[in-house]
Design an enzyme around this catalytic site. Structure first.
Site, PDB file in Angstrom:
ATOM      1  N   HIS A  23      36.496 -14.155  -2.216  1.00  0.00           N
ATOM      2  CA  HIS A  23      35.340 -13.289  -2.446  1.00  0.00           C
ATOM      3  C   HIS A  23      34.094 -13.973  -1.893  1.00  0.00           C
ATOM      4  O   HIS A  23      33.896 -15.172  -2.094  1.00  0.00           O
ATOM      5  CB  HIS A  23      35.154 -13.039  -3.954  1.00  0.00           C
ATOM      6  N   PRO A  75      12.762 -23.711  -4.114  1.00  0.00           N
ATOM      7  CA  PRO A  75      12.581 -24.333  -2.802  1.00  0.00           C
ATOM      8  C   PRO A  75      13.091 -23.453  -1.666  1.00  0.00           C
ATOM      9  O   PRO A  75      13.903 -22.554  -1.884  1.00  0.00           O
ATOM     10  CB  PRO A  75      13.394 -25.628  -2.921  1.00  0.00           C
ATOM     11  N   LYS A  88      24.841 -26.189  -4.988  1.00  0.00           N
ATOM     12  CA  LYS A  88      24.465 -25.101  -5.897  1.00  0.00           C
ATOM     13  C   LYS A  88      24.247 -23.772  -5.194  1.00  0.00           C
ATOM     14  O   LYS A  88      24.457 -22.709  -5.776  1.00  0.00           O
ATOM     15  CB  LYS A  88      23.194 -25.482  -6.667  1.00  0.00           C
ATOM     16  N   GLY A  89      23.801 -23.784  -3.964  1.00  0.00           N
ATOM     17  CA  GLY A  89      23.553 -22.553  -3.234  1.00  0.00           C
ATOM     18  C   GLY A  89      22.293 -21.860  -3.701  1.00  0.00           C
ATOM     19  O   GLY A  89      21.311 -22.507  -4.060  1.00  0.00           O
TER      20      GLY A  89
END
Length: 306
Positions: free
Chosen positions: A92, A182, A189-190
């Site tokens: 996915h 940021p 973490k993306g």
């Protein structure tokens, strides 16, 4: 008679195989019993889990004391601590450890109320957790759509063999800047996409074939964007050995529901010489979710009927 104002939040996390991580995320949510987890949908092939939480809202809620926002923020923080996107793979698409968060008003709650919670949560994740956060729907000043953000950021393009998504997030070159946090996404973490919309149903239909190109043609013909059913978004995903899926978002399920999607997928699958299986919803209906929440909080139901 008091009105019943409920907010529902769906939290999609890019993990379903790491039991310890999921248990820690659920423990974090349980610290806020006023916002219980009503449903959990795990999919091992997609390596993804969806949580549905609900809480009661005051007539003029303050987002800073909202139990739902606190519960979701605790889940997000724990997910970032327990899951490394660079080690993740699945069938996915995803943009981050916490891939998608959406707030929906239920009963007499307003979209403005849930949008306020979404914006407050995004600010927390962006500034305190230092993860880029993108807003959509009523939470965004221009009400941009979820799929427009995803297309801009390259969400729908597999980056690994076997039509899989693997490793950390590498955003495509884009003029799209985060609404909070940021500019650069931490690989482990993306990013997080957060929105507030009216109710959306998710309905997936299996196709007994591994020919993903043909299943993509089916998904395109089903979707409103491809000239198919209005208010339906669809994508083709490899699911398992000799099985694919047409995964659909039903943007106004009271108008276009799962039965209509099922018939359309079956029709186009037959045209491709394929067989479609019986589809399924990934969550309860909004009516069932309200019913289940009232089982957690019978006092809320009593107040409504006083």
């Amino acid at each position: 008679m008091l009105k019943l104002r409920l907010a529902c939040c769906k939290v999609y996390i890019s993990e379903s195989r790491n039991r310890a991580a999921l248990e820690s995320i659920e423990r974090a949510a349980k610290l806020f019993p006023e916002a219980p987890i009503i449903n959990k949908f795990e999919d091992e092939s997609y390596n993804r889990v969806g949580y549905t939480l609900v809480s009661n809202l005051a007539p003029k809620p303050c987002s800073d004391v909202c139990a739902l926002r606190k519960a979701v923020l605790a889940m997000v923080k724990t997910a970032f601590e327990a899951i490394n996107l660079e080690m993740h793979c699945g069938n996915h698409p995803r943009l981050g450890v916490v891939d998608h968060i959406c707030f929906h008003p239920l009963a007499d709650a307003s979209l403005k109320q849930t949008a306020g919670i979404a914006k407050s949560l995004a600010a927390d994740i962006g500034s305190n957790l230092q993860v880029p956060t993108f807003l959509y729907g009523a939470a965004h000043e221009e009400e941009r759509t979820l799929d427009s953000i995803r297309r801009e950021l390259g969400y729908f393009k597999p980056n690994s063999s076997g039509n899989q998504w693997a490793g950390g997030t590498i955003l495509e070159s884009s003029l799209l800047k985060p609404d909070a946090g940021p500019a650069q996404a931490p690989q482990a973490k993306g990013v997080v996409v957060i929105g507030s919309t009216r109710w959306v149903d998710n309905y997936n239909v299996p196709i007994f074939s591994s020919n993903i190109a043909a299943v993509r043609r089916i998904a395109k013909r089903v979707s409103g964007r491809g000239g198919g059913l209005p208010l339906v978004q669809a994508m083709a995903l490899a699911y398992g050995e000799n099985v694919s899926e047409v995964a659909c978002n039903l943007l106004e399920p009271s108008r276009i529901g799962g039965d209509q999607v099922q018939l359309k997928v079956e029709q186009h699958a037959e045209e491709e010489g394929m067989i479609a299986g019986k589809g399924y919803y990934t969550d309860f209906s909004q009516e069932k979710i309200i019913e289940k929440y009232l089982e957690f909080d019978p006092q809320c139901d009593q107040k409504k009927n006083d």
